[in-house]
Design an enzyme around this catalytic site. Structure first.
Site, PDB file in Angstrom:
ATOM      1  N   GLY A  15      13.210 -13.464  -8.113  1.00 17.90           N
ATOM      2  CA  GLY A  15      12.136 -12.564  -7.687  1.00 17.90           C
ATOM      3  C   GLY A  15      10.832 -13.310  -7.492  1.00 17.90           C
ATOM      4  N   GLY A  17       7.870 -11.714  -6.561  1.00 19.41           N
ATOM      5  CA  GLY A  17       6.720 -10.798  -6.617  1.00 19.41           C
ATOM      6  C   GLY A  17       5.763 -11.264  -7.711  1.00 19.41           C
ATOM      7  N   GLY A  20       7.545 -12.371 -11.098  1.00 17.14           N
ATOM      8  CA  GLY A  20       8.288 -13.617 -10.969  1.00 17.14           C
ATOM      9  C   GLY A  20       7.353 -14.812 -10.834  1.00 17.14           C
ATOM     10  N   PHE A 123      -9.317   6.237 -12.427  1.00 15.50           N
ATOM     11  CA  PHE A 123      -7.922   6.435 -12.029  1.00 15.50           C
ATOM     12  C   PHE A 123      -7.339   7.535 -12.901  1.00 15.50           C
ATOM     13  CE2 PHE A 123      -4.730   3.575  -9.726  1.00 15.50           C
ATOM     14  CZ  PHE A 123      -5.536   3.413  -8.625  1.00 15.50           C
ATOM     15  N   ASP A 217      18.410  -4.370  -7.512  1.00 15.88           N
ATOM     16  CA  ASP A 217      19.440  -5.414  -7.681  1.00 15.88           C
ATOM     17  C   ASP A 217      19.489  -5.982  -9.104  1.00 15.88           C
ATOM     18  OD1 ASP A 217      19.086  -4.959  -5.002  1.00 15.88           O
ATOM     19  OD2 ASP A 217      19.021  -7.061  -4.409  1.00 15.88           O
ATOM     20  N   GLN A 236       8.953   7.934 -11.408  1.00 16.78           N
ATOM     21  CA  GLN A 236       7.644   8.500 -11.049  1.00 16.78           C
ATOM     22  C   GLN A 236       7.578   8.941  -9.579  1.00 16.78           C
ATOM     23  OE1 GLN A 236       3.712   6.096 -11.037  1.00 16.78           O
ATOM     24  NE2 GLN A 236       3.571   7.566 -12.718  1.00 16.78           N
ATOM     25  N   HIS A 238       4.831   9.889  -6.847  1.00 19.09           N
ATOM     26  CA  HIS A 238       3.393   9.803  -6.593  1.00 19.09           C
ATOM     27  C   HIS A 238       2.970  11.070  -5.850  1.00 19.09           C
ATOM     28  CE1 HIS A 238      -0.498   8.312  -5.355  1.00 19.09           C
ATOM     29  NE2 HIS A 238      -0.310   7.242  -6.096  1.00 19.09           N
ATOM     30  N   LEU A 248       2.274   5.239   0.993  1.00 17.22           N
ATOM     31  CA  LEU A 248       1.388   5.614  -0.111  1.00 17.22           C
ATOM     32  C   LEU A 248      -0.057   5.819   0.342  1.00 17.22           C
ATOM     33  CD1 LEU A 248       1.264   5.884  -3.258  1.00 17.22           C
ATOM     34  CD2 LEU A 248       0.290   3.610  -3.229  1.00 17.22           C
ATOM     35  N   GLU A 251      -3.996   6.379  -5.243  1.00 20.59           N
ATOM     36  CA  GLU A 251      -4.749   7.196  -6.188  1.00 20.59           C
ATOM     37  C   GLU A 251      -6.231   6.799  -6.149  1.00 20.59           C
ATOM     38  OE1 GLU A 251      -2.600   8.116  -9.780  1.00 20.59           O
ATOM     39  OE2 GLU A 251      -4.322   7.479 -10.963  1.00 20.59           O
ATOM     40  N   ARG A 282      -0.054  11.496 -12.995  1.00 17.73           N
ATOM     41  CA  ARG A 282       0.652  11.703 -11.726  1.00 17.73           C
ATOM     42  C   ARG A 282       1.728  12.775 -11.780  1.00 17.73           C
ATOM     43  NH1 ARG A 282       1.116   5.401  -9.744  1.00 17.73           N
ATOM     44  NH2 ARG A 282      -1.082   5.281  -9.211  1.00 17.73           N
ATOM     45  N   HIS A 347       8.027   6.801  -6.334  1.00 20.33           N
ATOM     46  CA  HIS A 347       7.064   5.711  -6.316  1.00 20.33           C
ATOM     47  C   HIS A 347       7.380   4.560  -7.273  1.00 20.33           C
ATOM     48  CE1 HIS A 347       3.269   3.757  -5.660  1.00 20.33           C
ATOM     49  NE2 HIS A 347       2.861   3.942  -6.893  1.00 20.33           N
ATOM     50  N   GLU A 371       8.661  -4.653 -12.837  1.00 18.63           N
ATOM     51  CA  GLU A 371       9.172  -3.290 -12.700  1.00 18.63           C
ATOM     52  C   GLU A 371      10.659  -3.172 -13.046  1.00 18.63           C
ATOM     53  OE1 GLU A 371       7.796  -1.257  -9.204  1.00 18.63           O
ATOM     54  OE2 GLU A 371       9.183   0.425  -9.539  1.00 18.63           O
ATOM     55  N   ARG A 382       3.944   6.468 -16.001  1.00 20.54           N
ATOM     56  CA  ARG A 382       3.050   5.304 -15.934  1.00 20.54           C
ATOM     57  C   ARG A 382       1.678   5.722 -15.416  1.00 20.54           C
ATOM     58  NH1 ARG A 382       1.417   1.771 -11.635  1.00 20.54           N
ATOM     59  NH2 ARG A 382       2.750   2.827 -10.148  1.00 20.54           N
TER      60      ARG A 382
HETATM   61  C1  LIG Z   1       2.990   1.233  -2.166  1.00 20.35           C
HETATM   62  C2  LIG Z   1       2.796   0.853  -3.598  1.00 20.35           C
HETATM   63  C3  LIG Z   1       1.528   0.752  -4.143  1.00 20.35           C
HETATM   64  C4  LIG Z   1       1.342   0.400  -5.479  1.00 20.35           C
HETATM   65  N1  LIG Z   1       0.078   0.316  -5.988  1.00 20.35           N
HETATM   66  C5  LIG Z   1      -0.103  -0.067  -7.271  1.00 20.35           C
HETATM   67  C6  LIG Z   1      -1.415  -0.209  -7.814  1.00 20.35           C
HETATM   68  O1  LIG Z   1      -2.427  -0.039  -7.125  1.00 20.35           O
HETATM   69  N2  LIG Z   1      -1.541  -0.573  -9.122  1.00 20.35           N
HETATM   70  C7  LIG Z   1      -0.455  -0.799  -9.925  1.00 20.35           C
HETATM   71  O2  LIG Z   1      -0.629  -1.132 -11.092  1.00 20.35           O
HETATM   72  N3  LIG Z   1       0.805  -0.695  -9.416  1.00 20.35           N
HETATM   73  C8  LIG Z   1       0.997  -0.335  -8.116  1.00 20.35           C
HETATM   74  N4  LIG Z   1       2.275  -0.228  -7.622  1.00 20.35           N
HETATM   75  C9  LIG Z   1       3.405  -0.678  -8.457  1.00 20.35           C
HETATM   76  C10 LIG Z   1       3.461  -2.209  -8.456  1.00 20.35           C
HETATM   77  O3  LIG Z   1       3.025  -2.711  -7.212  1.00 20.35           O
HETATM   78  C11 LIG Z   1       4.868  -2.739  -8.696  1.00 20.35           C
HETATM   79  O4  LIG Z   1       5.436  -2.113  -9.801  1.00 20.35           O
HETATM   80  C12 LIG Z   1       4.854  -4.250  -8.954  1.00 20.35           C
HETATM   81  O5  LIG Z   1       4.132  -4.919  -7.948  1.00 20.35           O
HETATM   82  C13 LIG Z   1       6.257  -4.802  -9.040  1.00 20.35           C
HETATM   83  O6  LIG Z   1       6.202  -6.199  -9.098  1.00 20.35           O
HETATM   84  P1  LIG Z   1       7.500  -7.053  -9.434  1.00 20.35           P
HETATM   85  O7  LIG Z   1       7.059  -8.467  -9.423  1.00 20.35           O
HETATM   86  O8  LIG Z   1       8.149  -6.506 -10.635  1.00 20.35           O
HETATM   87  O9  LIG Z   1       8.497  -6.774  -8.200  1.00 20.35           O
HETATM   88  P2  LIG Z   1       8.334  -6.912  -6.626  1.00 20.35           P
HETATM   89  O10 LIG Z   1       6.975  -7.228  -6.189  1.00 20.35           O
HETATM   90  O11 LIG Z   1       8.993  -5.694  -6.055  1.00 20.35           O
HETATM   91  O12 LIG Z   1       9.230  -8.191  -6.285  1.00 20.35           O
HETATM   92  C14 LIG Z   1      10.635  -8.186  -6.410  1.00 20.35           C
HETATM   93  C15 LIG Z   1      11.167  -9.548  -5.992  1.00 20.35           C
HETATM   94  O13 LIG Z   1      12.547  -9.643  -6.299  1.00 20.35           O
HETATM   95  C16 LIG Z   1      13.245 -10.259  -5.246  1.00 20.35           C
HETATM   96  N5  LIG Z   1      14.643  -9.798  -5.297  1.00 20.35           N
HETATM   97  C17 LIG Z   1      15.096  -8.536  -5.507  1.00 20.35           C
HETATM   98  N6  LIG Z   1      16.440  -8.524  -5.486  1.00 20.35           N
HETATM   99  C18 LIG Z   1      16.845  -9.798  -5.258  1.00 20.35           C
HETATM  100  C19 LIG Z   1      18.114 -10.428  -5.109  1.00 20.35           C
HETATM  101  N7  LIG Z   1      19.270  -9.736  -5.175  1.00 20.35           N
HETATM  102  N8  LIG Z   1      18.154 -11.764  -4.865  1.00 20.35           N
HETATM  103  C20 LIG Z   1      16.995 -12.483  -4.760  1.00 20.35           C
HETATM  104  N9  LIG Z   1      15.770 -11.922  -4.890  1.00 20.35           N
HETATM  105  C21 LIG Z   1      15.708 -10.608  -5.141  1.00 20.35           C
HETATM  106  C22 LIG Z   1      12.498  -9.828  -3.999  1.00 20.35           C
HETATM  107  O14 LIG Z   1      12.708 -10.730  -2.937  1.00 20.35           O
HETATM  108  C23 LIG Z   1      11.037  -9.853  -4.500  1.00 20.35           C
HETATM  109  O15 LIG Z   1      10.511 -11.148  -4.352  1.00 20.35           O
HETATM  110  C24 LIG Z   1       2.470   0.141  -6.290  1.00 20.35           C
HETATM  111  C25 LIG Z   1       3.745   0.240  -5.754  1.00 20.35           C
HETATM  112  C26 LIG Z   1       3.914   0.614  -4.435  1.00 20.35           C
HETATM  113  C27 LIG Z   1       5.324   0.765  -3.912  1.00 20.35           C
END
Ligand SMILES: Cc1cc2nc3c(=O)[nH]c(=O)nc-3n(C[C@H](O)[C@H](O)[C@H](O)COP(=O)(O)OP(=O)(O)OC[C@H]3O[C@@H](n4cnc5c(N)ncnc54)[C@H](O)[C@@H]3O)c2cc1C
Length: 567
Positions: A15, A17, A20, A123, A217, A236, A238, A248, A251, A282, A347, A371, A382
């Site tokens: 991951g 994001g 990660g 918020f 995944d 959740q 939204h 989205l 908020e 929410r 959401h 997440e 949340r």
């Molecule tokens: C539209 C939107 C707005 C939001 N706004 C806010 C906000 O303002 N404030 C807040 O606190 N939260 C917000 N959230 C929630 C927050 O953004 C997410 O919970 C958080 O960014 C998740 O980060 P992460 O690093 O866990 O996963 P992600 O950023 O989802 O990254 C997941 C990673 O896993 C990789 N991956 C997945 N499966 C595989 C696989 N099988 N093989 C290889 N790689 C894989 C993907 O390529 C990606 O790089 C928002 C969410 C959304 C959808």
């Protein structure tokens, strides 16, 4: 297959994001040889879409001068309807100010107040303005900053590699197997530690704000390796997603003062939450909107209005430029002049892989953060702005912990797994059954209709039967497209398998919890029952794929329990 088909690293992070990348930077700084595997280019991870902001008790706003981590913790626990673990919330809120400042020092361009300090907006569920933001593009700013930090370090990126399974020997995780989407080749990764940072599972629902890649995944990979999932019923919704596309509408808009208005021109939240109104948690706002629509006070098609006009063009353009652009591009309207049509949409997943405070799962060598994990700081609901914080705080901690063990895993065992995966993928390519698309849409529809904002036993049982039928049909699903290079059908089929695993975990957990709490609202059990259900739901699967449900206690101690939030 030769040795070169196996990559060896101390720490493999699945991951790219925020969670990660934060783990990667920390593990690298601790001296580990680190790899990040991501099925998309890291900057396309869903974190990039986060809009509204990240919480920290900086106390910059005049209205929040006396803010403390304890107040942040209290709001978080109250918002979680007392299901969050107090020890985890303490870590989250204590670390928050330093976390935000670290990202600022690394280069995140936070919006500023008149005195040049990081600006903070109100918020939902927060007592004072505590949410730091970069206009309404906070995730974009944070992710670019962290990607920059990861890129200047000696971290190896495997972009557009799709992880298909974990390698597990007895009670230890030894690495993973991944498909290189560009070549169609299968590679093994042998490592001392694996950190799952794969994000949420929004795609199992119709009407989701999530990216197409959010298919759960990592949770499914862990579940299938016998690891426990926690609180999966808490999904959740939204309150404000753009009617039609469900993009989205942050908020942050309500944080800046936008009103929710029904078809009678009534600012209805005053009836449901007289104090907090639009800034109630929410789950409450989402349910109130649905109640208005069901009472015939919505607009035709099923939406209400989010009215920003009284904020004035200057504030809208300066603080909510992304929202304005989304409304103009996808609904052909300018919120400076007309209200935005909104409806609730899926959401966020509060539940996930059960981990301790250091991100460790029950399987030695396997960690989970962001997440996809449940540590648990969000409980039954949340608070906005706490998820970005969760990814950074616990990503860092897990990165540090994981690099305590070095070494490149067990190469022979990983090698066996490569052959097994090649055969499995070939089997999927040989299948001659129906295509994946109808199955996916039926899954999404089932989840939205049966396990959505309002739930009840009969409806959920029918939903679970539908999920079982879908799984049967999935056995023969065809991965059309024979080419090896970027075979998107194969990816979708693999994702569909993960989605079904997760959907069933959500369904079974939701049926088991016979009370209403936060996002889990049951019309047949409308009350919260602390006596029976002040506990986490645990679901796991044994080697014969037999599922079992259990409960674990909530860790209390910081604040006394209270009745339903006084809003
Ligand atoms: C539209 C939107 C707005 C939001 N706004 C806010 C906000 O303002 N404030 C807040 O606190 N939260 C917000 N959230 C929630 C927050 O953004 C997410 O919970 C958080 O960014 C998740 O980060 P992460 O690093 O866990 O996963 P992600 O950023 O989802 O990254 C997941 C990673 O896993 C990789 N991956 C997945 N499966 C595989 C696989 N099988 N093989 C290889 N790689 C894989 C993907 O390529 C990606 O790089 C928002 C969410 C959304 C959808």
């Amino acid at each position: 297959m030769g040795e070169k088909d196996i990559y060896q690293h101390d720490v493999v992070i699945i991951g790219g994001g925020l969670a990660g990348l934060r783990a990667a930077v920390e593990a690298c700084d601790c001296g580990a040889d680190v790899a990040v595997i991501s099925k998309v280019y890291p900057l396309r991870s869903h974190s990039v879409a986060a809009q509204g902001g990240i919480n920290a008790a900086l106390g910059n706003s005049p209205a929040a001068k006396d803010d403390t981590w304890e107040k942040h913790a209290f709001d978080t626990i109250k918002g979680s309807v007392y299901l969050a673990d107090h020890d985890a919330v303490e870590v989250l809120c204590r670390e928050a100010p330093e976390t935000v400042l670290e990202l600022e020092h690394w280069g995140t361009v936070f919006s500023r107040d008149d005195e040049g300090r990081i600006a903070q907006r109100p918020f939902g569920g927060a007592d004072v303005p505590r949410t730091c933001y970069a206009a309404d593009r906070t995730g974009h700013n944070l992710l670019n900053t962290l990607f920059e930090q990861a890129s200047i370090r000696n971290i190896k990126f495997y972009n557009e590699y799709f992880v298909t399974s974990l390698v597990v020997d007895e009670e230890t995780c030894l690495g993973c197997v991944a498909l290189d989407l560009r070549s169609g080749k299968v590679y093994g990764f042998a490592s001392a530690s694996v950190i799952l940072a794969t994000g949420g599972f929004g795609m199992i629902y119709d009407h989701s704000t999530n990216s197409l890649i959010n298919t759960g995944d990592g949770m499914a990979l862990a579940f299938n390796a016998g690891v426990q999932l926690k609180d999966m019923e808490f999904v959740q919704f939204h309150p404000t997603t753009l009617y039609g596309s469900n993009i989205l509408i942050s908020e942050g808009a309500r944080g800046e003062g936008a009103y929710l208005v029904n078809s009678e021109g009534d600012r209805f939240m005053a009836r449901y939450a007289p104090q907090a109104k639009e800034l109630a948690p929410r789950d409450i706002v989402a349910r109130s909107i649905i109640k208005e629509i069901e009472a015939g006070r919505g607009f035709e098609g099923g939406f209400v209005h989010l009215d920003l006009r009284h904020l004035g063009a200057e504030i809208i353009k300066e603080r909510l430029p992304g929202i304005r652009q989304i409304a103009m591009d996808f609904a052909d309207l300018d919120p400076v002049e007309v209200p935005i049509p909104v409806q609730p949409g899926q959401h966020y997943s509060m539940g996930g892989i059960d981990v301790n405070l250091e991100g460790e799962t029950g399987l030695k060598g396997l960690y989970a953060v962001g997440e996809c994990a449940c540590v648990s700081v969000h409980g039954a609901n949340r608070l906005g702005g706490n998820s970005l914080l969760d990814t950074l705080v616990f990503g860092k901690i897990a990165g540090k912990k994981a690099c305590n063990v070095s070494g490149g895993g067990d190469v022979p065992v990983v090698k066996n797994n490569i052959s097994r995966e090649i055969n499995r993928l070939q089997g999927l390519l040989n299948n001659q059954g129906e295509g994946f698309a109808p199955l996916m849409s039926e899954l999404k529809k089932t989840m939205f209709e049966r396990f959505g904002i309002f739930r009840d036993e009969d409806n959920m049982n029918e939903g679970l039967c539908s999920l079982k039928d879908l799984r049967e049909r999935c056995q023969q699903v065809a991965a059309q497209g024979s080419g090896k290079v970027f075979n998107q059908s194969l990816v979708r089929v693999l994702e569909l398998g993960y989605m079904l695993d997760i959907a069933e975990a959500v369904a079974v957990s939701a049926i088991e919890r016979k009370e209403s709490r936060g996002s889990h609202f049951r019309t047949d059990y409308p009350d919260r029952s602390d006596d029976q259900y002040l506990k986490h739901t645990i679901i796991k699967q044994d080697k014969a794929q037999k599922r079992s449900i259990d409960f674990s206690p909530v860790k209390l101690g910081l604040f006394p329990m209270k009745g339903d939030a006084d809003l």
